[in-house]
Design a protein around this motif. Structure first.
Motif, PDB file in Angstrom:
ATOM      1  N   MET A 135       0.825  -1.217   0.000  1.00 12.36           N
ATOM      2  CA  MET A 135       0.000   0.000   0.000  1.00 12.36           C
ATOM      3  C   MET A 135       0.851   1.255   0.000  1.00 12.36           C
ATOM      4  O   MET A 135       1.798   1.394   0.774  1.00 12.36           O
ATOM      5  CB  MET A 135      -0.933   0.002   1.216  1.00 12.36           C
ATOM      6  CG  MET A 135      -1.806   1.247   1.315  1.00 12.36           C
ATOM      7  SD  MET A 135      -2.963   1.179   2.699  1.00 12.36           S
ATOM      8  CE  MET A 135      -4.229   0.105   2.003  1.00 12.36           C
ATOM      9  N   ALA A 136       0.505   2.196  -0.891  1.00  9.53           N
ATOM     10  CA  ALA A 136       1.252   3.455  -0.985  1.00  9.53           C
ATOM     11  C   ALA A 136       1.023   4.298   0.265  1.00  9.53           C
ATOM     12  O   ALA A 136      -0.105   4.449   0.736  1.00  9.53           O
ATOM     13  CB  ALA A 136       0.817   4.223  -2.222  1.00  9.53           C
ATOM     14  N   VAL A 137       2.099   4.839   0.797  1.00 17.35           N
ATOM     15  CA  VAL A 137       2.022   5.714   1.963  1.00 17.35           C
ATOM     16  C   VAL A 137       1.549   7.089   1.507  1.00 17.35           C
ATOM     17  O   VAL A 137       2.171   7.716   0.645  1.00 17.35           O
ATOM     18  CB  VAL A 137       3.400   5.842   2.642  1.00 17.35           C
ATOM     19  CG1 VAL A 137       3.323   6.820   3.818  1.00 17.35           C
ATOM     20  CG2 VAL A 137       3.899   4.482   3.105  1.00 17.35           C
ATOM     21  N   ILE A 255       1.469  15.681  -8.913  1.00 16.27           N
ATOM     22  CA  ILE A 255       0.067  16.046  -9.007  1.00 16.27           C
ATOM     23  C   ILE A 255      -0.409  16.525  -7.644  1.00 16.27           C
ATOM     24  O   ILE A 255      -0.306  15.803  -6.650  1.00 16.27           O
ATOM     25  CB  ILE A 255      -0.786  14.844  -9.470  1.00 16.27           C
ATOM     26  CG1 ILE A 255      -0.299  14.365 -10.837  1.00 16.27           C
ATOM     27  CG2 ILE A 255      -2.266  15.199  -9.508  1.00 16.27           C
ATOM     28  CD1 ILE A 255      -0.909  13.058 -11.285  1.00 16.27           C
ATOM     29  N   ASN A 256      -0.912  17.761  -7.598  1.00 23.05           N
ATOM     30  CA  ASN A 256      -1.341  18.357  -6.322  1.00 23.05           C
ATOM     31  C   ASN A 256      -0.235  18.292  -5.279  1.00 23.05           C
ATOM     32  O   ASN A 256      -0.477  18.031  -4.102  1.00 23.05           O
ATOM     33  CB  ASN A 256      -2.607  17.668  -5.795  1.00 23.05           C
ATOM     34  CG  ASN A 256      -3.818  17.924  -6.674  1.00 23.05           C
ATOM     35  OD1 ASN A 256      -3.885  18.952  -7.359  1.00 23.05           O
ATOM     36  ND2 ASN A 256      -4.765  17.008  -6.669  1.00 23.05           N
ATOM     37  N   GLY A 257       0.993  18.486  -5.732  1.00 25.49           N
ATOM     38  CA  GLY A 257       2.131  18.485  -4.826  1.00 25.49           C
ATOM     39  C   GLY A 257       2.637  17.117  -4.443  1.00 25.49           C
ATOM     40  O   GLY A 257       3.551  17.004  -3.634  1.00 25.49           O
ATOM     41  N   VAL A 258       2.056  16.054  -5.015  1.00 29.33           N
ATOM     42  CA  VAL A 258       2.451  14.691  -4.677  1.00 29.33           C
ATOM     43  C   VAL A 258       3.088  14.020  -5.890  1.00 29.33           C
ATOM     44  O   VAL A 258       2.516  14.010  -6.976  1.00 29.33           O
ATOM     45  CB  VAL A 258       1.232  13.864  -4.214  1.00 29.33           C
ATOM     46  CG1 VAL A 258       1.657  12.439  -3.895  1.00 29.33           C
ATOM     47  CG2 VAL A 258       0.589  14.519  -2.996  1.00 29.33           C
ATOM     48  N   SER A 259       4.283  13.461  -5.691  1.00 27.39           N
ATOM     49  CA  SER A 259       4.974  12.777  -6.774  1.00 27.39           C
ATOM     50  C   SER A 259       4.286  11.462  -7.097  1.00 27.39           C
ATOM     51  O   SER A 259       3.750  10.784  -6.221  1.00 27.39           O
ATOM     52  CB  SER A 259       6.429  12.506  -6.370  1.00 27.39           C
ATOM     53  OG  SER A 259       7.054  11.665  -7.319  1.00 27.39           O
ATOM     54  N   GLU A 314       8.847  11.747   6.177  1.00 27.13           N
ATOM     55  CA  GLU A 314       9.326  12.497   5.011  1.00 27.13           C
ATOM     56  C   GLU A 314       8.339  12.407   3.850  1.00 27.13           C
ATOM     57  O   GLU A 314       8.123  13.383   3.126  1.00 27.13           O
ATOM     58  CB  GLU A 314      10.702  11.977   4.581  1.00 27.13           C
ATOM     59  CG  GLU A 314      11.820  12.331   5.548  1.00 27.13           C
ATOM     60  CD  GLU A 314      13.136  11.606   5.232  1.00 27.13           C
ATOM     61  OE1 GLU A 314      14.184  12.124   5.639  1.00 27.13           O
ATOM     62  OE2 GLU A 314      13.081  10.543   4.584  1.00 27.13           O
ATOM     63  N   ILE A 315       7.749  11.244   3.685  1.00 31.46           N
ATOM     64  CA  ILE A 315       6.808  11.046   2.578  1.00 31.46           C
ATOM     65  C   ILE A 315       5.551  11.885   2.766  1.00 31.46           C
ATOM     66  O   ILE A 315       5.119  12.591   1.844  1.00 31.46           O
ATOM     67  CB  ILE A 315       6.421   9.559   2.450  1.00 31.46           C
ATOM     68  CG1 ILE A 315       7.648   8.729   2.074  1.00 31.46           C
ATOM     69  CG2 ILE A 315       5.318   9.379   1.404  1.00 31.46           C
ATOM     70  CD1 ILE A 315       7.427   7.231   2.188  1.00 31.46           C
ATOM     71  N   ILE A 316       4.958  11.832   3.952  1.00 26.54           N
ATOM     72  CA  ILE A 316       3.685  12.532   4.147  1.00 26.54           C
ATOM     73  C   ILE A 316       3.854  14.032   4.281  1.00 26.54           C
ATOM     74  O   ILE A 316       2.865  14.772   4.207  1.00 26.54           O
ATOM     75  CB  ILE A 316       2.932  11.963   5.374  1.00 26.54           C
ATOM     76  CG1 ILE A 316       3.711  12.205   6.657  1.00 26.54           C
ATOM     77  CG2 ILE A 316       2.637  10.492   5.183  1.00 26.54           C
ATOM     78  CD1 ILE A 316       2.984  11.705   7.895  1.00 26.54           C
ATOM     79  N   SER A 317       5.086  14.498   4.467  1.00 27.67           N
ATOM     80  CA  SER A 317       5.310  15.951   4.563  1.00 27.67           C
ATOM     81  C   SER A 317       5.604  16.572   3.206  1.00 27.67           C
ATOM     82  O   SER A 317       5.720  17.791   3.091  1.00 27.67           O
ATOM     83  CB  SER A 317       6.475  16.236   5.512  1.00 27.67           C
ATOM     84  OG  SER A 317       7.704  15.734   4.978  1.00 27.67           O
ATOM     85  N   GLN A 318       5.715  15.731   2.170  1.00 26.31           N
ATOM     86  CA  GLN A 318       6.021  16.249   0.823  1.00 26.31           C
ATOM     87  C   GLN A 318       4.843  17.062   0.276  1.00 26.31           C
ATOM     88  O   GLN A 318       3.697  16.743   0.515  1.00 26.31           O
ATOM     89  CB  GLN A 318       6.341  15.088  -0.117  1.00 26.31           C
ATOM     90  CG  GLN A 318       7.655  14.405   0.197  1.00 26.31           C
ATOM     91  CD  GLN A 318       7.918  13.208  -0.703  1.00 26.31           C
ATOM     92  OE1 GLN A 318       7.076  12.793  -1.493  1.00 26.31           O
ATOM     93  NE2 GLN A 318       9.117  12.622  -0.591  1.00 26.31           N
TER      94      GLN A 318
END
Length: 318
Positions: A135-137, A255-259, A314-318
């Motif tokens: 599952m993608a974080v 997309i919407n700030g998410v890679s 780090e991932i969720i703060s991107q």
């Protein structure tokens, strides 16, 4: 004389009545006090029970280590987690979890197959103890579950009819042509990518799983299937691929700030910090020793799919 005697009798009767009344009042008061005490005690016990209920949780590690077993939820998606023809649980996420859990003293793994969109609700409903499905974080999911250390990264791709007649090479291409129809499983990250790229909801068909999406494409009911590159590559290796091809140079974007480069991880219910810490420690050992890469490669991945030390924070703060 008769009147005097009658008066005495009446006075005596009244006195007896008053004494009887006082006795009843005392008894009622005692009963009320008793009932109040019982109610207070029951209320206190209920409050204690409620407090106990609200403080439960956080003991998954102890429970699983004591029993040596765990139930994991997975969606039937090759190569992350799936059931083979013999009913055995396989896949990248399963193999990695199995190794880490064994090192934690948990060797009996029971699988619970559900649709991808039911993984988080099933976890929260305690249908299973852990999700191992690659599952993608995401920040949204991190509000509902506690993710363990990322174990893999993957980018996006599209499956199209042979020859790519609609010339689909990005999410922007799909948004630019309202006639393009896309099939995806319910609950996947690709839905957010499509909507975030300007694709209309009327262009998106939700199906049960990736196999169903590919069949939708093969029967001409859609023009593309969007998923991670690895998911589509593995699906083509195990599914009838007549009439379809992979868009190998599908554009990776933000997309919407998410890679669109995502990181997959296992997850548990909120509050299971002890379990997450123990599981993460084992994952780190596996990454340091090279065991993580070996398990990835055994499931069709390579060194480029390693998470390279990135954290959930780090991932969720991107």
């Amino acid at each position: 004389m008769k009147n005097r005697l009658l008066a005495i009798l009446l006075t005596s009767a009244m006195a007896i009545g008053m004494l009887t009344g006082c006795g009843s009042s005392d008894t009622s008061a005692d009963a009320a006090d008793s009932n109040a005490g019982d109610t207070a005690e029951a209320t206190g016990e209920a409050a204690d029970d409620t407090a106990s209920d609200t403080t439960e949780g956080g003991d998954l590690l102890a429970k699983c280590q004591a029993s040596g077993s765990i139930t994991i939820g997975f969606a039937n998606e090759v190569p992350y987690a799936y059931e083979d023809e013999n009913g055995e649980l396989k896949g990248e996420a399963v193999d990695i979890a199995r190794e880490a859990l064994a090192n934690m003293g948990i060797t009996d793994i029971k699988g619970e197959l559900v649709e991808f969109s039911s993984l988080i609700p099933g976890l929260q409903a305690e249908r299973f103890d852990m999700i191992t499905a690659g599952m993608a974080v995401t920040a949204e999911r991190a509000e509902e579950v506690d993710f363990c250390k990322p174990e893999i990264n993957y980018g996006e791709a599209a499956l199209v009819a042979t020859g790519n007649p609609k010339n689909i090479k990005s999410y922007a291409d799909i948004a630019a042509d309202p006639s393009i129809m896309v099939a995806i499983p319910g609950g996947v990250t690709e839905y957010d990518y499509l909507i975030g790229s300007g694709v209309a909801e009327s262009q998106i068909q939700i199906v049960n799983d990736l196999s169903a999406a590919i069949q939708t494409l093969q029967t001409g009911r859609c023009d593309a299937v969007c998923a991670s590159n690895t998911s589509l590559t593995s699906a083509l290796a195990t599914t009838d691929s007549d009439g379809v091809e992979l868009v190998g140079d599908f554009e990776q974007t933000v997309i919407n700030g998410v890679s669109t480069v995502m990181y997959g991880a296992s997850a548990v219910r909120k509050g299971e910090s002890a379990f997450v810490e123990a599981f993460n420690a084992e994952l780190q050992k596996m990454e340091d020793s090279g065991e993580l890469q070996k398990l990835l490669e055994a499931n069709g991945f390579n060194e480029y799919n390693l998470p390279n030390g990135i954290t959930v924070e780090e991932i969720i703060s991107q």
